[in-house]
Motif scaffolding. Structure first.
Motif, mmCIF file in Angstrom:
data_model
loop_
_atom_site.group_PDB
_atom_site.id
_atom_site.type_symbol
_atom_site.label_atom_id
_atom_site.label_comp_id
_atom_site.label_asym_id
_atom_site.label_seq_id
_atom_site.Cartn_x
_atom_site.Cartn_y
_atom_site.Cartn_z
ATOM 1 N N GLU A 120 44.013 47.195 38.647
ATOM 2 C CA GLU A 120 45.056 47.735 39.515
ATOM 3 C C GLU A 120 44.334 48.447 40.655
ATOM 4 O OE1 GLU A 120 47.647 50.213 37.166
ATOM 5 O OE2 GLU A 120 47.665 48.736 35.546
ATOM 6 N N TYR A 121 44.783 48.217 41.890
ATOM 7 C CA TYR A 121 44.043 48.736 43.035
ATOM 8 C C TYR A 121 44.960 49.043 44.202
ATOM 9 C CZ TYR A 121 44.684 43.973 44.685
ATOM 10 O OH TYR A 121 45.254 42.779 45.071
ATOM 11 N N GLU A 122 44.415 49.794 45.147
ATOM 12 C CA GLU A 122 45.040 49.980 46.450
ATOM 13 C C GLU A 122 43.937 49.836 47.489
ATOM 14 O OE1 GLU A 122 47.634 53.105 49.165
ATOM 15 O OE2 GLU A 122 47.215 53.616 47.072
ATOM 16 N N LYS A 123 44.126 48.903 48.402
ATOM 17 C CA LYS A 123 43.146 48.646 49.456
ATOM 18 C C LYS A 123 43.179 49.754 50.502
ATOM 19 C CE LYS A 123 43.928 43.652 49.131
ATOM 20 N NZ LYS A 123 44.362 42.450 49.894
ATOM 21 N N LEU A 124 42.039 49.955 51.180
ATOM 22 C CA LEU A 124 41.991 50.925 52.274
ATOM 23 C C LEU A 124 42.763 50.425 53.490
ATOM 24 C CD1 LEU A 124 38.289 52.218 52.140
ATOM 25 C CD2 LEU A 124 40.377 53.456 51.508
ATOM 26 N N HIS A 125 42.755 49.099 53.710
ATOM 27 C CA HIS A 125 43.489 48.494 54.829
ATOM 28 C C HIS A 125 43.746 47.027 54.499
ATOM 29 C CE1 HIS A 125 39.698 46.663 56.126
ATOM 30 N NE2 HIS A 125 39.149 47.868 55.958
ATOM 31 N N ASP A 126 44.594 46.386 55.278
ATOM 32 C CA ASP A 126 44.979 45.005 54.943
ATOM 33 C C ASP A 126 43.903 43.964 55.252
ATOM 34 O OD1 ASP A 126 45.264 44.838 57.693
ATOM 35 O OD2 ASP A 126 47.442 44.636 57.641
ATOM 36 N N GLY A 127 42.780 44.386 55.820
ATOM 37 C CA GLY A 127 41.672 43.463 56.039
ATOM 38 C C GLY A 127 40.784 43.276 54.813
ATOM 39 N N VAL A 128 41.033 44.039 53.765
ATOM 40 C CA VAL A 128 40.238 43.954 52.542
ATOM 41 C C VAL A 128 40.748 42.792 51.689
ATOM 42 C CG1 VAL A 128 39.625 45.143 50.391
ATOM 43 C CG2 VAL A 128 39.711 46.428 52.541
ATOM 44 N N ALA A 129 39.823 41.958 51.235
ATOM 45 C CA ALA A 129 40.199 40.802 50.398
ATOM 46 C C ALA A 129 40.617 41.261 49.006
ATOM 47 C CB ALA A 129 39.014 39.846 50.286
ATOM 48 N N ASP A 130 41.457 40.454 48.357
ATOM 49 C CA ASP A 130 41.804 40.715 46.965
ATOM 50 C C ASP A 130 40.522 40.659 46.120
ATOM 51 O OD1 ASP A 130 44.479 40.961 47.601
ATOM 52 O OD2 ASP A 130 44.996 38.920 47.008
ATOM 53 N N PRO A 131 40.442 41.462 45.070
ATOM 54 C CA PRO A 131 39.193 41.574 44.301
ATOM 55 C C PRO A 131 38.981 40.454 43.270
ATOM 56 C CG PRO A 131 40.803 43.108 43.454
ATOM 57 C CD PRO A 131 41.430 42.451 44.658
ATOM 58 N N LYS A 132 39.049 39.211 43.736
ATOM 59 C CA LYS A 132 38.873 38.064 42.843
ATOM 60 C C LYS A 132 37.499 38.085 42.160
ATOM 61 C CE LYS A 132 39.081 33.062 42.708
ATOM 62 N NZ LYS A 132 38.330 31.978 43.241
ATOM 63 N N ALA A 133 36.445 38.407 42.895
ATOM 64 C CA ALA A 133 35.095 38.428 42.313
ATOM 65 C C ALA A 133 35.001 39.454 41.193
ATOM 66 C CB ALA A 133 34.058 38.730 43.386
ATOM 67 N N TYR A 134 35.753 40.539 41.299
ATOM 68 C CA TYR A 134 35.673 41.593 40.289
ATOM 69 C C TYR A 134 36.419 41.219 39.006
ATOM 70 C CZ TYR A 134 33.320 44.497 43.648
ATOM 71 O OH TYR A 134 32.393 44.993 44.536
ATOM 72 N N ILE A 135 37.504 40.471 39.117
ATOM 73 C CA ILE A 135 38.187 40.037 37.891
ATOM 74 C C ILE A 135 37.351 38.951 37.209
ATOM 75 C CG2 ILE A 135 39.754 38.270 38.820
ATOM 76 C CD1 ILE A 135 40.718 40.989 36.261
ATOM 77 N N GLU A 136 36.658 38.138 37.989
ATOM 78 C CA GLU A 136 35.727 37.160 37.403
ATOM 79 C C GLU A 136 34.567 37.882 36.721
ATOM 80 O OE1 GLU A 136 34.762 34.640 40.734
ATOM 81 O OE2 GLU A 136 36.711 33.642 40.672
ATOM 82 N N PHE A 137 34.103 38.968 37.322
ATOM 83 C CA PHE A 137 33.056 39.815 36.759
ATOM 84 C C PHE A 137 33.517 40.383 35.409
ATOM 85 C CE2 PHE A 137 31.695 44.399 36.773
ATOM 86 C CZ PHE A 137 30.342 44.226 36.535
ATOM 87 N N MET A 138 34.741 40.916 35.347
ATOM 88 C CA MET A 138 35.272 41.449 34.087
ATOM 89 C C MET A 138 35.396 40.359 33.030
ATOM 90 S SD MET A 138 38.195 44.190 35.254
ATOM 91 C CE MET A 138 38.723 44.523 33.566
ATOM 92 N N THR A 139 35.785 39.156 33.449
ATOM 93 C CA THR A 139 35.904 38.034 32.514
ATOM 94 C C THR A 139 34.536 37.686 31.933
ATOM 95 O OG1 THR A 139 37.830 37.201 33.722
ATOM 96 C CG2 THR A 139 36.690 35.643 32.279
ATOM 97 N N SER A 140 33.525 37.674 32.776
ATOM 98 C CA SER A 140 32.167 37.406 32.321
ATOM 99 C C SER A 140 31.706 38.468 31.320
ATOM 100 C CB SER A 140 31.219 37.339 33.518
ATOM 101 O OG SER A 140 29.887 37.148 33.102
ATOM 102 N N ILE A 141 31.993 39.734 31.614
ATOM 103 C CA ILE A 141 31.653 40.821 30.697
ATOM 104 C C ILE A 141 32.352 40.625 29.359
ATOM 105 C CG2 ILE A 141 31.989 43.299 30.245
ATOM 106 C CD1 ILE A 141 31.549 43.716 33.294
ATOM 107 N N ALA A 142 33.639 40.315 29.390
ATOM 108 C CA ALA A 142 34.411 40.137 28.152
ATOM 109 C C ALA A 142 33.838 39.009 27.298
ATOM 110 C CB ALA A 142 35.876 39.882 28.473
ATOM 111 N N LYS A 143 33.455 37.908 27.921
ATOM 112 C CA LYS A 143 32.863 36.786 27.181
ATOM 113 C C LYS A 143 31.535 37.186 26.549
ATOM 114 C CE LYS A 143 35.024 33.133 29.919
ATOM 115 N NZ LYS A 143 34.790 32.059 30.912
ATOM 116 N N ASP A 144 30.704 37.886 27.323
ATOM 117 C CA ASP A 144 29.412 38.332 26.796
ATOM 118 C C ASP A 144 29.589 39.328 25.654
ATOM 119 O OD1 ASP A 144 28.082 36.752 28.650
ATOM 120 O OD2 ASP A 144 27.513 38.426 29.947
ATOM 121 N N VAL A 145 30.524 40.253 25.801
ATOM 122 C CA VAL A 145 30.780 41.246 24.759
ATOM 123 C C VAL A 145 31.291 40.552 23.498
ATOM 124 C CG1 VAL A 145 32.318 43.159 24.113
ATOM 125 C CG2 VAL A 145 31.070 43.221 26.289
#
Length: 155
Positions: A120-145
């Motif tokens: 869950e997030y709030e961007k500083l401005h509308d030029g910020v991309a959605d955090p797709k890389a970070y949810i992929e990062f969390m998925t990778s962590i979950a698989k490794d764990v």
């Protein structure tokens, strides 16, 4: 356009929900061993490894960038949910608020669990991309764990 948002991922894991939850609740100090390509270190700044409200500093790599994230942990034992409330770190160059959530739910057939991963997030401005890389990062962590938990050598 709304600056607030949520990204989610859901994966099936072999680990029981209780074990997955307990890893993030009280064994997160093992994360650099469980997922070394993602997490390089974690330090407790206030509290301890397993108490609600404890504050930790994570050192991690996402998309080849080394970053830090200071968080306050919120634990929901009944729902097997660990929320990391962002306090400081590199992510705040782009986001006003940042809350990653790890939740495990037992599968109905008793064979493992479902890991629900949310940011869950709030961007500083509308030029910020959605955090797709970070949810992929969390998925990778979950698989490794999951692999770490289910490895009999780590019991």
């Amino acid at each position: 356009m709304s600056l607030k948002g949520k990204v989610e991922s859901e994966i099936e894991i072999r680990a029981p929900a209780e074990k997955f939850y307990n890893f993030f609740k009280g064994q997160s100090h093992q994360a650099p061993t469980a997922t070394p390509t993602n997490i390089q270190g974690i330090e407790v700044h206030e509290g301890d490894w397993e108490s609600h409200g404890s504050i930790k500093l994570w050192k991690y790599s996402v998309e080849g960038r080394e970053e830090t994230f200071k968080e306050r942990v919120e634990l929901d034992e009944a729902n097997k949910t660990v929320s990391l409330i962002g306090l400081e770190g590199d992510i705040f160059n782009y986001f006003k608020t940042w809350k990653p959530v790890f939740k495990a739910t037992p599968k109905d057939d008793g064979s493992g669990s479902v890991a629900n991963l949310t940011i869950e997030y709030e961007k500083l401005h509308d030029g910020v991309a959605d955090p797709k890389a970070y949810i992929e990062f969390m998925t990778s962590i979950a698989k490794d764990v999951d692999d770490h938990i289910m490895n009999p050598n780590n019991a």
